[in-house]
Scaffold this motif. Structure first.
Motif, PDB file in Angstrom:
ATOM      1  N   THR A 933      -4.653 -29.586  31.332  1.00 26.20           N
ATOM      2  CA  THR A 933      -3.725 -29.777  32.448  1.00 26.20           C
ATOM      3  C   THR A 933      -2.883 -31.016  32.185  1.00 26.20           C
ATOM      4  O   THR A 933      -3.378 -32.018  31.663  1.00 26.20           O
ATOM      5  CB  THR A 933      -4.468 -29.975  33.763  1.00 26.20           C
ATOM      6  N   VAL A 934      -1.626 -30.889  32.541  1.00 30.39           N
ATOM      7  CA  VAL A 934      -0.741 -32.046  32.428  1.00 30.39           C
ATOM      8  C   VAL A 934      -0.829 -32.806  33.741  1.00 30.39           C
ATOM      9  O   VAL A 934      -0.685 -32.200  34.804  1.00 30.39           O
ATOM     10  CB  VAL A 934       0.712 -31.595  32.186  1.00 30.39           C
ATOM     11  N   PRO A 935      -1.091 -34.059  33.700  1.00 28.61           N
ATOM     12  CA  PRO A 935      -1.132 -34.812  34.947  1.00 28.61           C
ATOM     13  C   PRO A 935       0.221 -34.728  35.639  1.00 28.61           C
ATOM     14  O   PRO A 935       1.252 -34.919  34.995  1.00 28.61           O
ATOM     15  CB  PRO A 935      -1.426 -36.242  34.519  1.00 28.61           C
ATOM     16  N   ALA A 936       0.214 -34.433  36.919  1.00 27.28           N
ATOM     17  CA  ALA A 936       1.473 -34.313  37.656  1.00 27.28           C
ATOM     18  C   ALA A 936       1.967 -35.701  38.008  1.00 27.28           C
ATOM     19  O   ALA A 936       1.958 -36.124  39.159  1.00 27.28           O
ATOM     20  CB  ALA A 936       1.285 -33.468  38.900  1.00 27.28           C
ATOM     21  N   PHE A 937       2.358 -36.398  37.001  1.00 27.38           N
ATOM     22  CA  PHE A 937       2.805 -37.768  37.201  1.00 27.38           C
ATOM     23  C   PHE A 937       4.285 -37.849  36.907  1.00 27.38           C
ATOM     24  O   PHE A 937       4.717 -37.610  35.781  1.00 27.38           O
ATOM     25  CB  PHE A 937       2.027 -38.695  36.265  1.00 27.38           C
ATOM     26  N   TYR A 938       5.039 -38.139  37.931  1.00 27.55           N
ATOM     27  CA  TYR A 938       6.493 -38.262  37.771  1.00 27.55           C
ATOM     28  C   TYR A 938       6.913 -39.493  38.544  1.00 27.55           C
ATOM     29  O   TYR A 938       6.831 -39.533  39.760  1.00 27.55           O
ATOM     30  CB  TYR A 938       7.179 -37.009  38.296  1.00 27.55           C
ATOM     31  N   ASN A 939       7.322 -40.478  37.842  1.00 22.60           N
ATOM     32  CA  ASN A 939       7.607 -41.765  38.460  1.00 22.60           C
ATOM     33  C   ASN A 939       9.022 -42.183  38.101  1.00 22.60           C
ATOM     34  O   ASN A 939       9.262 -42.676  37.010  1.00 22.60           O
ATOM     35  CB  ASN A 939       6.589 -42.791  37.948  1.00 22.60           C
ATOM     36  N   PRO A 940       9.968 -41.955  39.007  1.00 20.35           N
ATOM     37  CA  PRO A 940      11.345 -42.304  38.662  1.00 20.35           C
ATOM     38  C   PRO A 940      11.493 -43.814  38.460  1.00 20.35           C
ATOM     39  O   PRO A 940      10.860 -44.594  39.164  1.00 20.35           O
ATOM     40  CB  PRO A 940      12.147 -41.854  39.880  1.00 20.35           C
ATOM     41  N   VAL A 941      12.303 -44.159  37.512  1.00 21.56           N
ATOM     42  CA  VAL A 941      12.567 -45.578  37.273  1.00 21.56           C
ATOM     43  C   VAL A 941      13.450 -46.074  38.400  1.00 21.56           C
ATOM     44  O   VAL A 941      14.543 -45.568  38.614  1.00 21.56           O
ATOM     45  CB  VAL A 941      13.278 -45.773  35.921  1.00 21.56           C
ATOM     46  N   THR A 942      12.956 -47.027  39.145  1.00 20.79           N
ATOM     47  CA  THR A 942      13.722 -47.522  40.290  1.00 20.79           C
ATOM     48  C   THR A 942      14.190 -48.935  40.009  1.00 20.79           C
ATOM     49  O   THR A 942      13.893 -49.863  40.752  1.00 20.79           O
ATOM     50  CB  THR A 942      12.869 -47.495  41.556  1.00 20.79           C
ATOM     51  N   SER A 943      14.914 -49.068  38.952  1.00 21.18           N
ATOM     52  CA  SER A 943      15.301 -50.417  38.545  1.00 21.18           C
ATOM     53  C   SER A 943      16.302 -51.028  39.501  1.00 21.18           C
ATOM     54  O   SER A 943      16.363 -52.248  39.643  1.00 21.18           O
ATOM     55  CB  SER A 943      15.866 -50.385  37.136  1.00 21.18           C
ATOM     56  N   LEU A 944      17.084 -50.202  40.178  1.00 18.90           N
ATOM     57  CA  LEU A 944      18.095 -50.782  41.074  1.00 18.90           C
ATOM     58  C   LEU A 944      17.472 -51.310  42.346  1.00 18.90           C
ATOM     59  O   LEU A 944      18.142 -51.968  43.137  1.00 18.90           O
ATOM     60  CB  LEU A 944      19.165 -49.741  41.415  1.00 18.90           C
ATOM     61  N   LEU A 945      16.228 -50.995  42.565  1.00 11.55           N
ATOM     62  CA  LEU A 945      15.576 -51.496  43.770  1.00 11.55           C
ATOM     63  C   LEU A 945      14.931 -52.854  43.517  1.00 11.55           C
ATOM     64  O   LEU A 945      14.451 -53.499  44.435  1.00 11.55           O
ATOM     65  CB  LEU A 945      14.515 -50.508  44.252  1.00 11.55           C
ATOM     66  N   LYS A 946      14.914 -53.258  42.287  1.00 11.57           N
ATOM     67  CA  LYS A 946      14.302 -54.547  41.977  1.00 11.57           C
ATOM     68  C   LYS A 946      15.228 -55.651  42.460  1.00 11.57           C
ATOM     69  O   LYS A 946      16.441 -55.469  42.559  1.00 11.57           O
ATOM     70  CB  LYS A 946      14.100 -54.680  40.471  1.00 11.57           C
ATOM     71  N   PRO A 947      14.643 -56.814  42.740  1.00 10.32           N
ATOM     72  CA  PRO A 947      15.483 -57.924  43.189  1.00 10.32           C
ATOM     73  C   PRO A 947      16.514 -58.309  42.136  1.00 10.32           C
ATOM     74  O   PRO A 947      16.328 -58.040  40.952  1.00 10.32           O
ATOM     75  CB  PRO A 947      14.478 -59.059  43.383  1.00 10.32           C
ATOM     76  N   VAL A 948      17.574 -58.919  42.602  1.00  9.87           N
ATOM     77  CA  VAL A 948      18.653 -59.315  41.719  1.00  9.87           C
ATOM     78  C   VAL A 948      18.092 -60.210  40.623  1.00  9.87           C
ATOM     79  O   VAL A 948      17.295 -61.111  40.878  1.00  9.87           O
ATOM     80  CB  VAL A 948      19.727 -60.062  42.513  1.00  9.87           C
ATOM     81  N   GLY A 949      18.489 -59.922  39.421  1.00 10.77           N
ATOM     82  CA  GLY A 949      18.024 -60.733  38.314  1.00 10.77           C
ATOM     83  C   GLY A 949      16.779 -60.178  37.655  1.00 10.77           C
ATOM     84  O   GLY A 949      16.444 -60.551  36.543  1.00 10.77           O
ATOM     85  N   GLN A 950      16.098 -59.300  38.345  1.00 10.08           N
ATOM     86  CA  GLN A 950      14.890 -58.728  37.733  1.00 10.08           C
ATOM     87  C   GLN A 950      15.061 -57.237  37.484  1.00 10.08           C
ATOM     88  O   GLN A 950      14.094 -56.512  37.315  1.00 10.08           O
ATOM     89  CB  GLN A 950      13.689 -58.922  38.657  1.00 10.08           C
ATOM     90  N   LYS A 951      16.296 -56.816  37.519  1.00 11.17           N
ATOM     91  CA  LYS A 951      16.508 -55.374  37.465  1.00 11.17           C
ATOM     92  C   LYS A 951      16.095 -54.771  36.142  1.00 11.17           C
ATOM     93  O   LYS A 951      15.845 -53.584  36.046  1.00 11.17           O
ATOM     94  CB  LYS A 951      17.977 -55.060  37.736  1.00 11.17           C
TER      95      LYS A 951
END
Lengths: 1108, 372
Positions: A933-951
């Motif tokens: 079984t393939v683990p149903a793991f789908y985690n979108p990269v949410t880099s724009l939600l990171k604080p300014v400077g840590q994107k």
């Protein structure tokens, strides 16, 4: 792509190229810079060549590489940049499949539309934002799913189009743009100073561009700009600061100066306040946030300072905070700075927008920039979350000022209920205008009317009226103002409404119009359709309610059957048959007649043949029957002799047609008409049709049919956006809004063909998380690698092969097959190594997977018969055995067998047959395959939600290895999988004994040869040793020596002889060669002589004959 | 997943198939509430349950939830899978009920669909298999769905109420569809048909043909109606007869009409002559409505146009049937596609007003198909 020639290619360059390759290769042009750092000319040339060839191998042979020779006074040379621009503009782009099939928008503006009250109550509440930008790629439909890379998936809650804020100049036939028309466009930069919203246009004055360019080179302010770049402010602000134009003779501006100057701007506003003396209501601020109207700073500054006027046209959204800041600061600074500021201002002119709005005012260009500067400086202000209270406090003052300033322009603020003027979005209309029946259509029309037209006059009139109105009522301005706004539109709206009524048939109303409400009820409340606004609808009709549970049948019953035996009724469909009357241009008889009239006895081989004998086309011939007779009469009557004009026209047409056909046949028809050409032609035809189909309709109706066209400037609303998106918004990062196709918003299993990148140092492990870029999306997922066996089985791999493609299955977003895929292991860390781990392509999408891994079941024989054995320990129940009946077995010693039947005891035991007798020491294997079984793991990269400077520091799930490393946990190996020295007891075999009787029967060859041992040699048979006398010994030694010498001599002689022989042979050969040559030559001569003789003989004999 | 495409909600059991088919194609979940709540026997019927089972068979990963009373249904579509299948249809509705939807879905499967359906082949409610074979198949060919395995075969006939018919349908898979421009219907050049009869006198077929011809001969001489009399195992479980007529135009479009006898034990017996005449008149009625596509295939045409590339497709239809109108609304809610509807009036003797439907495809591509 910029390449620093003095450094050479960087790893990033190649990574970039690889990314390009995966997602469809756009045309790439390299630009080499820092070429001036080479002092040595030869070295320069070498470097150029080396880089060029490397670039070619990576991109394609002959890829363009542009050389920038270097900086002069810290700037690139103008001519070179111009050339570069020209080259870039004439580059031909290959359409990328992904881009042509998906709409996308590179957002250039983001506004937060959330109700401030909600934010106040819960700062973490989900936001509603609007994004602006040009649509590219494909058509975008309202309500469609979109993906914001770095944020997530959303559904568009509303889309409307706005007039192009940065239109092309009217006249295209020019070598270069005039200065006025030079505009620069970049995301989040406040496009051209004009901000368009649904219901209003705001102008921010861009200063004269050329002026600024000149100054930039010589002006110290340029340094200022440079310094600003490093600060963490919006590009928007950067742009506007970079536009600072100063008198050339002014002293250099420092950062502080700039700030001060900017604060002055509001001061001036104040002065003007007094003049215009208008007041604005307080409550606006709260409402404003709900509205879509946009605040803008449109400003103008005339040459003379005294008549400088400004307008602060409002913005409702985030800028608002900034404005407040202005005000705050302005209070402190205004007095001291006014004079200085005024003195320093350079002349500014309206840029391209001016012609449109001749009477708009200009305003210091700093309107935006200052805000943002402050933002960067004062951190507490940066956070828009904290502001609501402030805003409430400040709003009265600010509002007042704003109102007073503006003479001609006003931002129309309407209560939430009145946000309906979106161009084509009917749902608004429905939602907002439930009060009156006529209104929705009007609002709709209004929006479409004035906005697309960009009719400044209209706009202004409207605005003015509105303004006046607002002046009148202070208190109840909000609501009444909105009404007024609508009233004003009534006339126009009515017109358009009428027009629509005419153009759009009742049928459309029947299909789409009347049922909108009903459907909307059925769907979610917010899920209303776009077009409904055109027709206001009474509540769900009872009919549909009644029909809701009716019979589901596609047949269309005939309600009142006609009497088809009646002549009149029959006549009504007479022309549907080939026996009926044909259209003029198709009626063979008529055509023939015309032909005859026109050309007399003209005979065309193709048409003539058909038309000659029979009046009807060939198809009819067979069907012609008795019916024909009656029909013919009709036809004759109908035929009227064409008039003169018509005749000539027809003749011309006919000629044209013939000519076309001729051209078709003789020019290119026969030679090049390949399948490809046909295909191309067909595509061209379709494209023409696509273009032509909706061309004549206005944009508003058009978007309903085909969605929003690429090239339109759109405003899109998205709801339920995480608050971090707004709070941590950093305009330095591009914001893309990628449209998704149908069912591309779902997740499922994706099968990919993947290959580890040849430059990536390590192979990839199954179940180690990877960060993938697929379509619009970037996400982390857990892949399983597999390889396809010959029988189509997908066998799991533990690691990717080193240099081979393999399959991978991931749980991820459904993406069309053939889409490129790229994976990295981490996006946060920067390593020296090549970061792209793997590339691939999507092969298949599914909801289940077929990857299996090997499973060996082990059993032990418990009882052995001849070829049958009972095996135990492989299964635990008879049921399990039953499932594997007939499966093939194998033992360690290689004996093959088959499972037969389960045994009662022991539980899970079974009977099996083998090809040979087993031993008790054998182990029985059953090779099976176990689905993974393939683990149903789908985690979108949410880099724009990171604080300014840590994107760029987004980290997803870590690998087990990483976690172990970080936590210092060592892997505990199971004891039995540790390697230990193998100790093997030596196997002792018993002697082979062949029974005597068998021995006798064997042929001699196979008989064991038991030789008897030799007996001891008896003493008498032993020979005595010879012992020599010393004298004899001497003799022997001498003889030995002599013998050796003799032997040596003989050998030497033999060698010599051999050598002599070879030499002699060589000599002989050489002589022979010479002889042969001589002989050959002699022969040649002889033969030529003979030949000549022969010739002469022949000739003479011939001559003799002729003489005779 | 963040947004699973918002779920669409509907009420009532009408247009049940449309909703499930469109949900499957668009990948959006759908919820149907209040199915026959006020009825004496509430909830979904056998034939609907059978339809759901069929959907489950041809898809992979679908989730279907039905509440206890069967009055509400939640359907989360999976991917269309296809393959070789067989399905026993409920005898309450004819195979045409199932086949219509299958035809919509078949071109977008992962594996080419080869399905055997058992049940009633011809009845009075739904389009019969004969009609679909004569109309829908040529229609699909216009959209570029064609190939060796594209066939619809009637193995056995089964009439209501007993059923016992069997058909075989196989359809190749396409990645994309071709846009079509079907604006000129042409003129009808021939009329074909099938007069079938099972478990009744073989003469009935001929009697039907005679009577139908008597009407149609007034318009066209080229009429050929096959008589299809099946016997023994191929004739199903109940007696019955009927006629399916197809008019073919010069441009290759087909218009159909059909009529079947009353099921055994229900209603009065129908004379084959009457049936033939009435059916012929129905065909004329259908011709009067006109267009490039007949009324039963309107929705199929519109669906295939919608699922085309992002190109303009046009089709000329007769008056829109209620089913089609609802289908258009559904298309809009599932695909955000709106058709440009223009009404065209022809000269006097060409029948009713026509409707020109124009749309831009959604750029649908078959997400199920595997590439190698």
């Amino acid at each position: 792509m910029l390449i620093d020639a003095s450094f050479g290619f960087e790893m990033e360059t190649f990574e970039f190229l690889n990314i390009c390759q995966v997602h469809g290769f756009p045309k790439i042009m390299g630009v080499l810079t820092h070429l001036d750092s080479f002092k040595n000319n030869k070295q320069l040339r070498k470097t150029k060549k080396r880089l060029k060839h490397r670039f070619w191998t990576e991109v394609y042979q002959g890829a363009k590489l542009f050389y920038l020779s270097g900086m002069v006074y810290g700037e690139y040379q103008k001519q070179e940049i111009r050339n570069l621009g020209r080259f870039i503009s004439v580059m031909k782009f290959r359409p990328l499949v992904w881009q042509t099939s998906h709409p996308y928008v590179l957002a250039d503006r983001m506004e937060d539309l959330t109700n401030p009250e909600e934010i106040r109550l819960n700062p973490k509440t989900d936001r509603k934002v609007s994004l602006y930008g040009y649509l590219r790629g494909a058509h975008l439909k309202n309500k469609s799913q979109v993906h914001l890379p770095g944020v997530g998936d959303f559904a568009l809650s509303e889309v409307s189009f706005l007039p192009d804020p940065c239109p092309l100049p009217d006249k295209l036939k020019k070598r270069s743009l005039i200065e006025k028309e030079k505009t620069i466009y970049s995301p989040f930069s406040g496009v051209g100073g004009v901000v368009y919203d649904k219901d209003a246009v705001y102008i921010d004055l861009g200063p004269n561009y050329s002026l600024q360019e000149q100054q930039r080179a010589e002006d110290p302010s340029h340094e200022l700009v440079q310094s600003l770049v490093s600060t963490n402010v919006t590009i928007d602000s950067k742009m506007s600061t970079s536009k600072v134009s100063l008198f050339t003779d002014s002293k250099p501006l420092g950062m502080e100066d700039v700030e001060k100057t900017e604060f002055e701007m509001p001061t001036e506003e104040r002065v003007i306040d007094a003049e215009s003396g208008r007041v604005r209501r307080k409550a606006v601020f709260k409402n404003v946030q709900n509205e879509e109207s946009d605040e803008d700073d449109a400003d103008e500054e005339s040459d003379d300072d005294e008549e400088e006027e400004e307008e602060e046209v409002n913005d409702d959204d985030d800028n608002e905070d900034d404005n407040e800041v202005d005000d705050l600061l302005e209070d402190n600074d205004d007095l001291e700075d006014t004079a200085e500021y005024n003195g320093r201002r350079a002349t500014k002119k309206l840029a391209a927008e001016e012609p449109k709005k001749p009477d708009t005012m200009e305003m210091p260009a700093f309107a935006d920039s200052d805000d943002d500067l402050e933002n960067s400086e004062e951190e507490e202000i940066q956070d828009s979350d904290g502001d609501p209270e402030d805003s409430e406090d400040e709003s009265p003052d600010e509002e007042e000022e704003e109102m007073e300033d503006s003479d001609d322009e006003v931002v129309v603020r309407k209560p939430t209920a009145a946000l309906d003027s979106g161009n084509c979005t009917g749902e608004d209309a429905i939602s907002s205008d439930s009060d009156t029946d006529e209104e929705p259509p009007k609002d709709m029309d209004e929006g479409s009317e004035d906005l697309p037209e960009e009719d400044a006059v209209d706009e202004e009139d409207l605005l003015k009226e509105d303004e006046d109105y607002m002046e009148d009522n202070d208190a109840s301005e909000d609501t009444v103002g909105a009404l007024k706004w609508k009233e004003d539109l009534k006339k126009k709206a009515a017109e358009t409404f009428l027009r629509h009524q005419q153009s759009v048939t009742n049928l459309r109303k029947l299909v789409y119009g009347t049922v909108v409400e009903n459907e909307d009820n059925e769907e979610d409340d917010d899920n209303k359709e776009a077009l409904g606004g055109l027709f206001h609808v009474s509540r769900p009709d009872k009919e549909s309610k009644r029909a809701a549970n009716a019979l589901d049948c596609s047949k269309f019953a005939v309600d009142g059957p006609r009497d088809w035996e009646d002549d009149e009724v029959m006549g009504s469909i007479r022309d549907c048959f080939v026996t009926g009357q044909w259209e003029d241009d198709k009626d063979a008889e008529k055509l023939l007649k015309e032909d005859e009239e026109l050309y007399g006895d003209f005979e065309d081989l193709e048409t003539g043949e058909v038309h000659k004998g029979k009046p009807k086309s060939q198809e009819d011939e067979s069907e012609e029957d008795d019916d024909e007779a009656e029909d013919d009469d009709d036809k004759d009557e109908d035929k009227v002799d064409p008039t003169e004009d018509e005749e000539t026209r027809q003749r011309i047409e006919k000629k044209k047609k013939l000519k076309e056909r001729f051209n078709m046949e003789y020019d290119d028809g026969d030679a090049d008409a390949t399948y490809f050409d046909d295909l191309k032609e067909e595509m061209q035809k379709q494209a023409d049709l696509n273009r032509a189909e909706f061309e004549d309709q206005d944009d508003e109706t058009r978007v309903q049919y085909e969605g929003f066209r690429p090239g339109m400037y759109l405003r899109m609303e998205i709801e339920n956006v995480p608050c971090e998106f707004v709070t941590n918004f950093d305009p330095q990062y591009p914001l893309i809004l990628g449209g998704l196709g149908n069912s591309e918003g779902n997740v499922g299993y994706i099968q990919l063909r993947i290959k580890k990148h040849r430059w990536h140092k390590r192979i990839l492990k199954t179940r180690d998380p990877l960060i993938c870029s697929l379509g619009w999306r970037r996400f982390q997922t857990v892949p399983l690698y597999y390889i396809e066996d010959h029988n189509g089985r997908h066998r799991l791999l533990k690691y990717t092969p080193e240099h081979m493609h393999c399959g991978a299955t991931i749980w991820g977003p459904i993406t069309p097959q053939g889409t490129g895929f790229l994976a990295v292991q981490s996006v946060s860390s920067t390593t020296a190594d090549f970061r792209i781990a793997a590339t691939g392509v999507v092969l298949d999408l599914d909801k289940s997977i077929t990857v299996v891994k090997k499973l060996k079941l082990i059993g032990y024989p418990c009882k052995i018969f001849k070829n049958t054995a009972f095996v135990k320990g492989m299964f635990s129940s008879a049921l399990e055995v039953a499932k594997f009946e007939g499966a093939s077995l194998r033992t360690v010693s290689g004996i093959r067998g088959q499972i037969k039947k389960a045994l009662r005891t022991p539980e899970g035991g079974f009977r099996a047959t083998f090809e040979d007798k087993l031993l008790m020491s054998d182990i029985v294997f059953l090779r099976t395959w176990y689905p993974v079984t393939v683990p149903a793991f789908y985690n979108p990269v949410t880099s724009l939600l990171k604080p300014v400077g840590q994107k760029d520091s987004w980290t997803g799930m870590k690998t087990v290895g990483q976690l172990r490393h970080e936590l210092g946990i060592k892997l505990k190996q199971p004891k039995d999988s540790l390697y230990k020295p193998i100790v093997r007891k030596e196997k002792r075999f018993n002697q082979l004994r062949i029974p005597r009787s068998l021995q006798k029967a064997l042929p001699f060859r196979s008989k064991p040869k038991n030789m008897e041992r030799k007996g001891k040699v008896t003493k008498d048979k032993l020979r005595p040793a010879v012992i020599r006398e010393p004298h004899e010994k001497k003799i022997m030694a001498l003889l030995d020596a002599l013998g050796t010498v003799n032997k040596y001599k003989k050998e030497k002689a033999k060698q010599k002889h051999r050598q002599q022989r070879t030499e002699f042979k060589k000599q002989k050969e050489a002589e022979e060669e010479i002889k042969r040559k001589k002989r050959k030559e002699a022969n040649k001569r002889r033969y030529s002589l003979l030949g000549q003789k022969e010739k002469t003989r022949k000739r003479s004999s011939l001559a003799g004959k002729s003489q005779n | 997943m963040a947004s699973q495409g918002h779920c669409l909600r509907y009420e009532g059991c009408n247009f049940f198939r449309q909703r499930l088919v469109l949900a499957t194609l668009s990948g959006r979940p759908v919820k149907i509430l209040k199915i026959r709540v006020k009825d004496e026997s509430p909830g979904i019927r056998d034939f609907e349950a059978s339809f759901i089972r069929l959907m489950d068979k041809i898809t992979n990963g679908s989730r279907i939830e039905i509440n206890e009373t069967g009055t509400s249904l939640y359907y989360q579509p999976g991917l269309l899978f296809g393959g070789t299948l067989d399905h026993d249809c409920s005898v309450q509705r004819s195979i045409g009920y199932y086949l219509e939807s299958l035809i919509c879905l078949a071109p977008f499967m992962k594996h080419p669909l080869r399905i055997t359906l058992r049940g009633v082949t011809n009845d009075q409610i739904d389009p019969s298999v004969d009609t679909l074979k004569a109309t829908a198949i040529p229609l699909l060919k216009k959209f570029g769905i064609d190939g060796e395995y594209f066939e619809l075969k009637i193995v056995k006939r089964g009439m209501p109420p007993g059923g016992g018919g069997e058909i075989f349908f196989s359809c190749p898979v396409r990645k994309v569809l071709r846009p079509v421009q079907m604006t000129d219907p042409g003129k009808i050049k021939r009329i074909r048909g099938v007069a079938y009869s099972v478990r009744v006198s073989p003469q009935i077929g001929n009697r039907i043909v005679e009577s139908a011809r008597s009407i149609l001969n007034n318009f066209l001489p080229d009429i050929y109606i096959y008589t299809d009399h099946l016997k023994g195992a191929n004739s199903g479980k109940s007696p019955g007869f009927g006629l399916s007529l197809v008019a073919e135009t010069t441009e290759g479009y087909v218009i159909s009409a059909e009529l079947a006898s009353n099921p055994q034990g229900q209603g009065a017996a129908i004379l084959p002559e009457d049936l033939g005449k009435n059916c012929a008149k129905l065909l004329l009625e259908e011709i009067y409505r006109g267009g490039c596509v007949d009324s039963i295939n309107q929705s199929l045409t519109l669906l295939l146009m919608t699922l085309g590339q992002q190109d303009v497709s046009k089709v000329l239809l007769g008056p829109l049937s209620p089913y089609t109108i609802e289908f258009l609304r559904h298309l809009r809610s599932f695909f955000q596609i709106m058709f440009k509807i223009e009404s065209k009036t022809f000269e006097e003797r060409k029948g009713a007003d026509k409707v020109l439907m124009t749309c831009v495809g959604v750029g649908f591509s078959n997400l199920s198909k595997t590439i190698k």
